[in-house]
Design a protein around this motif. Sequence first.
Motif, mmCIF file in Angstrom:
data_model
loop_
_atom_site.group_PDB
_atom_site.id
_atom_site.type_symbol
_atom_site.label_atom_id
_atom_site.label_comp_id
_atom_site.label_asym_id
_atom_site.label_seq_id
_atom_site.Cartn_x
_atom_site.Cartn_y
_atom_site.Cartn_z
ATOM 1 N N PRO A 58 0.841 -1.199 0.000
ATOM 2 C CA PRO A 58 0.000 0.000 0.000
ATOM 3 C C PRO A 58 0.881 1.257 0.000
ATOM 4 C CG PRO A 58 -0.778 -1.568 1.630
ATOM 5 C CD PRO A 58 0.544 -2.086 1.109
ATOM 6 N N ASN A 59 0.712 2.107 -0.960
ATOM 7 C CA ASN A 59 1.440 3.376 -1.109
ATOM 8 C C ASN A 59 2.907 3.221 -1.492
ATOM 9 O OD1 ASN A 59 -0.953 4.480 -0.313
ATOM 10 N ND2 ASN A 59 -0.260 5.112 1.695
ATOM 11 N N LEU A 60 3.389 2.014 -1.745
ATOM 12 C CA LEU A 60 4.803 1.839 -2.059
ATOM 13 C C LEU A 60 5.001 0.692 -3.043
ATOM 14 C CD1 LEU A 60 7.728 2.737 -1.326
ATOM 15 C CD2 LEU A 60 7.729 0.858 0.322
ATOM 16 N N ASN A 66 3.766 10.049 -1.315
ATOM 17 C CA ASN A 66 5.180 10.310 -1.014
ATOM 18 C C ASN A 66 5.660 9.330 0.047
ATOM 19 O OD1 ASN A 66 4.333 11.310 1.517
ATOM 20 N ND2 ASN A 66 4.058 13.353 0.675
ATOM 21 N N PHE A 67 6.956 9.371 0.365
ATOM 22 C CA PHE A 67 7.521 8.427 1.324
ATOM 23 C C PHE A 67 7.010 8.670 2.740
ATOM 24 C CE2 PHE A 67 10.651 7.954 -2.076
ATOM 25 C CZ PHE A 67 10.644 6.576 -2.175
ATOM 26 N N GLU A 68 6.715 9.887 3.078
ATOM 27 C CA GLU A 68 6.185 10.170 4.413
ATOM 28 C C GLU A 68 4.837 9.483 4.617
ATOM 29 O OE1 GLU A 68 4.691 13.957 7.061
ATOM 30 O OE2 GLU A 68 6.135 14.302 5.456
ATOM 31 N N LEU A 107 2.792 2.351 7.171
ATOM 32 C CA LEU A 107 3.454 1.098 7.535
ATOM 33 C C LEU A 107 3.880 1.043 8.999
ATOM 34 C CD1 LEU A 107 5.671 0.606 4.377
ATOM 35 C CD2 LEU A 107 3.634 -0.678 4.991
ATOM 36 N N THR A 108 4.103 2.166 9.647
ATOM 37 C CA THR A 108 4.633 2.194 11.015
ATOM 38 C C THR A 108 3.778 1.421 12.014
ATOM 39 O OG1 THR A 108 5.760 4.264 10.578
ATOM 40 C CG2 THR A 108 5.422 3.696 12.875
#
Length: 89
Positions: free
Chosen positions: A11-13, A39-41, A47-48
Amino acid sequence: MDETKLTATLPNLDVQIVHRALPEQNAEAISITFTATPNFEAASRMLTPNLPLLALWMAPMQAWTGLVQQAWAPWLNAMGAGARLLERK
């Protein structure tokens, strides 16, 4: 073996690892591309909370870091030895 691609979609990456032969140079190349949307943020925030996904996301980066350290170690050691010899003169 001309080119081998490995892709992962989280998801998102998106992660893409490409391994290819460079016959004209008698060499091989590995490239790793990370694409985060938006974006990476945002990807890291998503994911955190989920540690298993974070481990999957970090594994390619850790592997790449280890490969780079191993590849550069002989050169860095030689440069350090050369610098020490120059200091003695």
